[in-house]
Design a protein around this motif. Structure first.
Motif, PDB file in Angstrom:
ATOM      1  N   GLY A  37       0.763  -1.229   0.000  1.00 41.29           N
ATOM      2  CA  GLY A  37       0.000   0.000   0.000  1.00 41.29           C
ATOM      3  C   GLY A  37       0.796   1.282   0.000  1.00 41.29           C
ATOM      4  O   GLY A  37       0.238   2.346   0.180  1.00 41.29           O
ATOM      5  N   GLU A  42       4.620   9.274  -1.364  1.00 39.63           N
ATOM      6  CA  GLU A  42       4.756   9.525   0.070  1.00 39.63           C
ATOM      7  C   GLU A  42       6.171   9.973   0.437  1.00 39.63           C
ATOM      8  O   GLU A  42       6.408  10.392   1.570  1.00 39.63           O
ATOM      9  CB  GLU A  42       4.406   8.270   0.862  1.00 39.63           C
ATOM     10  CG  GLU A  42       2.959   7.860   0.735  1.00 39.63           C
ATOM     11  CD  GLU A  42       2.655   6.600   1.504  1.00 39.63           C
ATOM     12  OE1 GLU A  42       2.779   6.618   2.744  1.00 39.63           O
ATOM     13  OE2 GLU A  42       2.295   5.590   0.857  1.00 39.63           O
ATOM     14  N   ASP A  87       5.735   7.680  14.603  1.00 41.42           N
ATOM     15  CA  ASP A  87       4.968   7.589  13.365  1.00 41.42           C
ATOM     16  C   ASP A  87       5.319   8.798  12.499  1.00 41.42           C
ATOM     17  O   ASP A  87       5.507   9.909  13.001  1.00 41.42           O
ATOM     18  CB  ASP A  87       3.466   7.581  13.651  1.00 41.42           C
ATOM     19  CG  ASP A  87       2.967   6.208  14.072  1.00 41.42           C
ATOM     20  OD1 ASP A  87       3.767   5.248  14.091  1.00 41.42           O
ATOM     21  OD2 ASP A  87       1.775   6.089  14.394  1.00 41.42           O
ATOM     22  N   ASP A 123       4.290   3.814  10.550  1.00 43.07           N
ATOM     23  CA  ASP A 123       2.885   4.158  10.714  1.00 43.07           C
ATOM     24  C   ASP A 123       2.251   3.000  11.474  1.00 43.07           C
ATOM     25  O   ASP A 123       1.895   1.970  10.891  1.00 43.07           O
ATOM     26  CB  ASP A 123       2.217   4.360   9.351  1.00 43.07           C
ATOM     27  CG  ASP A 123       0.793   4.877   9.466  1.00 43.07           C
ATOM     28  OD1 ASP A 123       0.089   4.496  10.438  1.00 43.07           O
ATOM     29  OD2 ASP A 123       0.375   5.649   8.587  1.00 43.07           O
ATOM     30  N   LYS A 125      -0.568   2.374  12.902  1.00 41.23           N
ATOM     31  CA  LYS A 125      -1.929   1.927  12.602  1.00 41.23           C
ATOM     32  C   LYS A 125      -1.988   1.236  11.244  1.00 41.23           C
ATOM     33  O   LYS A 125      -2.539   0.148  11.110  1.00 41.23           O
ATOM     34  CB  LYS A 125      -2.895   3.107  12.640  1.00 41.23           C
ATOM     35  CG  LYS A 125      -3.075   3.682  14.031  1.00 41.23           C
ATOM     36  CD  LYS A 125      -4.000   4.868  14.027  1.00 41.23           C
ATOM     37  CE  LYS A 125      -4.055   5.469  15.431  1.00 41.23           C
ATOM     38  NZ  LYS A 125      -4.762   6.730  15.458  1.00 41.23           N
ATOM     39  N   ARG A 126      -1.444   1.867  10.256  1.00 36.42           N
ATOM     40  CA  ARG A 126      -1.507   1.359   8.885  1.00 36.42           C
ATOM     41  C   ARG A 126      -0.739   0.055   8.693  1.00 36.42           C
ATOM     42  O   ARG A 126      -1.153  -0.805   7.925  1.00 36.42           O
ATOM     43  CB  ARG A 126      -0.939   2.437   7.963  1.00 36.42           C
ATOM     44  CG  ARG A 126      -1.217   2.261   6.532  1.00 36.42           C
ATOM     45  CD  ARG A 126      -0.880   3.572   5.842  1.00 36.42           C
ATOM     46  NE  ARG A 126      -0.422   3.331   4.503  1.00 36.42           N
ATOM     47  CZ  ARG A 126       0.301   4.150   3.788  1.00 36.42           C
ATOM     48  NH1 ARG A 126       0.692   5.291   4.302  1.00 36.42           N
ATOM     49  NH2 ARG A 126       0.653   3.854   2.570  1.00 36.42           N
ATOM     50  N   PHE A 127       0.376  -0.086   9.414  1.00 35.85           N
ATOM     51  CA  PHE A 127       1.228  -1.269   9.263  1.00 35.85           C
ATOM     52  C   PHE A 127       1.375  -2.022  10.581  1.00 35.85           C
ATOM     53  O   PHE A 127       2.463  -2.475  10.938  1.00 35.85           O
ATOM     54  CB  PHE A 127       2.593  -0.861   8.705  1.00 35.85           C
ATOM     55  CG  PHE A 127       2.494  -0.139   7.394  1.00 35.85           C
ATOM     56  CD1 PHE A 127       2.128  -0.812   6.233  1.00 35.85           C
ATOM     57  CD2 PHE A 127       2.737   1.225   7.312  1.00 35.85           C
ATOM     58  CE1 PHE A 127       2.008  -0.147   5.029  1.00 35.85           C
ATOM     59  CE2 PHE A 127       2.629   1.903   6.112  1.00 35.85           C
ATOM     60  CZ  PHE A 127       2.262   1.218   4.964  1.00 35.85           C
TER      61      PHE A 127
END
Length: 140
Positions: A37, A42, A87, A123, A125-127
């Motif tokens: 993702g 980024e 993060d 990150d 939350k994302r990972f």
């Protein structure tokens, strides 16, 4: 590696990092997508990030750069101080095929053709499944 060779390599690699954007500008690098993702968009501006390290990886020269959040974490002593990277911390590692610069005194080894770029972002939350780190590689 002698100190003078390391200094020469550091200067060459730093210049090459600045040229990294030019080296892959023939394709829209910010449109590139990788597994997990992540997208190269980024990492916009990574060509201007400070150098963290220079290395020789499996016969390729590499320079690792970090965004301000990563650099600030290192300055605070992370990870040696036991604190996690925050993060938003990001790193990019650019690899080149080495070549001899025959026109320079001492014929130093310098970055040649750009090979690939690895990148990581923290990150939580994302990972969450990978310890909070997302990563990818763009082969050029």
């Amino acid at each position: 590696m002698t100190r003078s060779k390391l200094i020469s390599l550091s200067i060459s690699a730093s210049i090459a990092v600045l040229a990294a954007g030019v080296a892959i500008s023939s394709q829209d690098k910010y449109a590139l997508q990788v597994p997990n993702g992540l997208s190269f968009s980024e990492f916009r501006g990574c060509e201007d990030w400070p150098v963290i390290a220079i290395s020789d990886n499996e016969g390729k020269l590499a320079v690792t750069v970090g965004n301000p959040a990563m650099i600030d974490a290192y300055k605070e002593g992370v990870p040696g101080n036991g604190k996690p990277f925050p993060d938003g911390a990001k790193m990019a590692k650019v690899h080149w095929i080495p070549k001899k610069q025959e026109t320079y005194p001492g014929q130093p080894t310098v970055p040649g053709i750009q090979h690939d770029v690895d990148f990581m972002v923290k990150d939580s939350k994302r990972f969450a499944d990978s310890g909070g780190w997302g990563w990818g590689r763009v082969r050029l």
